[in-house]
Write an enzyme that holds these catalytic residues in place. Structure first.
Site, short mmCIF file in Angstrom:
data_model
loop_
_atom_site.label_atom_id
_atom_site.label_comp_id
_atom_site.label_asym_id
_atom_site.label_seq_id
_atom_site.Cartn_x
_atom_site.Cartn_y
_atom_site.Cartn_z
N HIS A 159 0.85 -1.20 0.00
CA HIS A 159 0.00 0.00 0.00
C HIS A 159 0.88 1.25 0.00
O HIS A 159 2.04 1.21 0.39
CB HIS A 159 -0.90 0.02 1.23
CG HIS A 159 -2.05 -0.93 1.14
ND1 HIS A 159 -1.94 -2.27 1.45
CD2 HIS A 159 -3.34 -0.75 0.74
CE1 HIS A 159 -3.11 -2.86 1.26
NE2 HIS A 159 -3.98 -1.97 0.84
N LYS A 163 -0.83 4.81 4.60
CA LYS A 163 -1.57 3.82 5.38
C LYS A 163 -0.81 3.54 6.66
O LYS A 163 0.36 3.15 6.62
CB LYS A 163 -1.74 2.53 4.57
CG LYS A 163 -2.56 1.47 5.27
CD LYS A 163 -2.85 0.32 4.32
CE LYS A 163 -3.70 -0.75 5.00
NZ LYS A 163 -5.02 -0.27 5.41
#
EC number: 1.17.1.8
Lengths: 270, 270, 270, 270
Positions: A159, A163
């Site tokens: 990601h 995040k």
């Protein structure tokens, strides 16, 4: 034609839902609700940037639900709002005879149980879906199938670096779905030594290694790699845009009209 | 034609070297030595399975080196033996005027320093190469180049599950090569939280995350992923067979004849 | 502080440049020009959605260039406009003593040659850059390096299915950069047979196979895979957002101030 | 314990089967047959390099089958021989009451139909399996499942450059398995133009694009990539060693004892 109300229409997901519903066959957008005061009264199509839709953005959920019940076929409310209001929204929709499709997270187990009872008594279909990505559900189902034949598996999720939590919720869920079949995965062939701590990743359910990559430029990606002597089998899903969730939302709108009770999870209707 | 002696000719790497040297242009196999008593006296080509080469496998290194000095051009000895004997082998080769190409690991810093002095005095080229994979060296050099423009990088290495140590030596080396340029990589955008310990991998030099995957079916693979806003740049090397190292060995044999001293690392001669 | 003018400030790339320049160190946005009448007179920061920047969006390039020359250090003009106007824009900037960084495509060879002469006479730096992606340039340079050691290479490029042409311009350019070193790549080991025509892809320069994938969900991706006995070496670049080009633009603004003539291609300043 | 005979025991696949059967639970190797005169009479375990198994390699299939019928439970014959003999071998095994597991390719439709009738009359289980890779079958089944929800798909298969035909048989088979559901895949969004012929690959069933990569260093790999707005879903299988097929062979040996007729394809017993 299924009449559809979108609650949370000015939010990131709500905007995508407005666009998707207005283009989907067999359904028509009849109402758009949002508590954000910025756009109240404006044409929701203009607000989301897809051209006029002749549907004003309002902040009155109940009035909009009542209006949705005037159509010959039963209506559906899609909810992408806030953990604080999702329980009330869902209950209200059921009370008015409009079937809820809930994408908002944050329902407690108790609330979910209440809503299940409530839908049961009302003989009304309802869908609560934590992840609308059909691709991820297909990956998870394919992984469950593969886990019957492979004893070794690791998960890599990648990601963007905004995040905060690792591993991702989807990776944890995937590991859970592969567990509980009596297996302990990844039986050791040698005594492993980490010369740098953490190299072998986290251990999720039933000894499944999970690795989290965080880099700018990445969006949301997950790989499940199965290994056996002489072969590997890899399942990978890449999400590159919120549009990825729309086929799941549209499918949910269609399927909820066939249900008589509350159903949890997209995998139940695939 | 460079006359070549292979020491450790019946081992896994030695066998590949015999095949590679016997097919390479500009060199000729003149001697094969191994201490394994099983094949002494047999044609080394038959032993390694590439057909007769008219070179017997012997256990007398000194005699073979003397024989190699009978050729008009200076000889080369390739050594894939054992940490216990590599120092003596290398010293002996230099003493006899045969240039060593050393793939055996385990030389101590002291031994390496001694051999460097010894080669210097003898004005003899020598090459000590911990990793003969040209592909890995190219990857490392490309990664160093990329590290000037990217501030975020993670390394994933994937190996069969009979490998005990994690991360791999090559991954640790790669991280070292990317470090020391004044950067601390992967500056945090958010406060990271590992809900399962180890998910974010190990931290190598200068905050480079390293992740080690171990599965049957894998062989030896390494990925270096650079990220920046809107893009990722990935370098990946897959080793699928020991043959991968042979172009590096052949190159080393050619280059050592041009050297006047001991050189360490394949990257120095690319 | 380098004073920067952005020409084409309301276009897709121009908007990104406004944001990037306003955040970059060592430079300051002093002018924004666009011929689109929609936003003239508005604060360009508001137009591109990054908050007020106290710079109005104007349609007068010459006036803006004159204004840029009032600063103590020489100015730079970034041009992302249109093939029809790029030549005039660039010439005008040089005439006013503002150094051009040109991202607009469509300059003919003749125009490029004229601009080169014109910059030479004016002893003014200028940069014309068909692709501002530092990642792609790094990939291409690493591929050129690898091509010295590998004889087999194929290119796979993957794009969204709204891209009409195949292969991509970047793939064709990459193949060109790998060619001309006297090699014919991919010498056949067997007589190949396509049971379905096209399976082996297109043949670009010097027998490099190129394969184009087109799928929704993809953005812009390129892989160059080198192969040799026992190993493969893969270089991959993924562009996921226009922001990927901004480090190249910022670098170009900095470097053009050190130039005395026109330079073509980002690779020249890396 | 299932008594197992391996026919073609000295071939590449047969050798792997000997090793796999001798280590598998619930079965015991009772016979090994091969027409290659080189090893007749030797212990088959020594021949394949896994240590003595007390089973001689013979060239008498019928005698070996008779011997296999002396055990209390019904026997199984695994056949990896030659297209010329596979029909006779299979028929003979059924005649002797030993259940055949056939990996040899080359049975004609007529022969397959005959064997089906013959097994039916004898109420004997039989398995004919063109591809014993459980991983590939899992990939194909997952792809069929995904094809219900995705309209865009391309296949990339990558093999060593000694493979002459392109696309691979497995890729063609995979495309066939995705076809026939009424879909024409990859509906065009724009009018595509190949500036280099072949760039978009071959078109298999129902407009599925197939791309074949051939490079030294590759072994046998297949990717199926599904795309939809905002997402891609990729299934990849890598075969790195013939050992990959053994779990499928062992599974087939177990399952054939439960069958009463001839079954075609590994997917039928997963």
């Amino acid at each position: 034609m299924i009449p559809v109300v979108v609650n949370g229409a000015a939010g990131k997901m709500g905007r995508e839902v407005i666009k998707a519903v207005s283009q989907a066959e067999g359904m028509t957008l009849v109402g758009a609700v949002d508590q954000n005061p910025a756009y109240i009264g404006e044409d929701v199509g203009e607000v989301v940037g897809c051209g006029a839709l002749e549907v004003p953005l309002l902040n009155d959920l109940q009035g909009t639900l009542v209006m949705a019940t005037q159509y010959p076929t039963q209506g559906v409310m899609v909810d992408f709002t806030h953990p604080d209001s999702v329980y009330e929204n869902t209950r209200t929709a059921i009370a008015y005879g409009v079937r809820p499709v809930v994408g908002t997270t944050g329902l407690t187990d108790k609330q979910l149980s209440d809503l299940t009872d409530f839908a049961e008594k009302a003989t009304t279909g309802a869908l609560v879906v934590p992840n609308f990505s059909i691709g991820i559900v297909l990956l998870q189902q394919a992984a469950i199938q593969a886990s019957k034949y492979f004893d070794h598996v690791e998960i890599i999720e990648l990601h963007h670096n905004q995040k905060a939590d690792a591993p991702s919720g989807t990776a944890i869920k995937t590991a859970q779905m592969l567990s509980g079949n009596g297996k302990t995965y990844n039986p050791a062939q040698v005594e492993e030594q980490e010369t740098l701590t953490g190299a072998r990743g986290a251990l999720a359910n039933d000894n499944i290694n999970v690795h989290s990559i965080r880099l700018p430029g990445l969006i949301a990606h997950q790989e499940v790699i199965f290994g056996a002597s002489g072969q590997t089998y890899t399942l990978r899903h890449d999400t590159t845009d919120r549009a990825a969730y729309m086929p799941g939302v549209i499918l949910a709108i269609r399927k909820v009209t066939e249900l008589k009770s509350l159903v949890y999870g997209l995998e139940k209707i695939l």
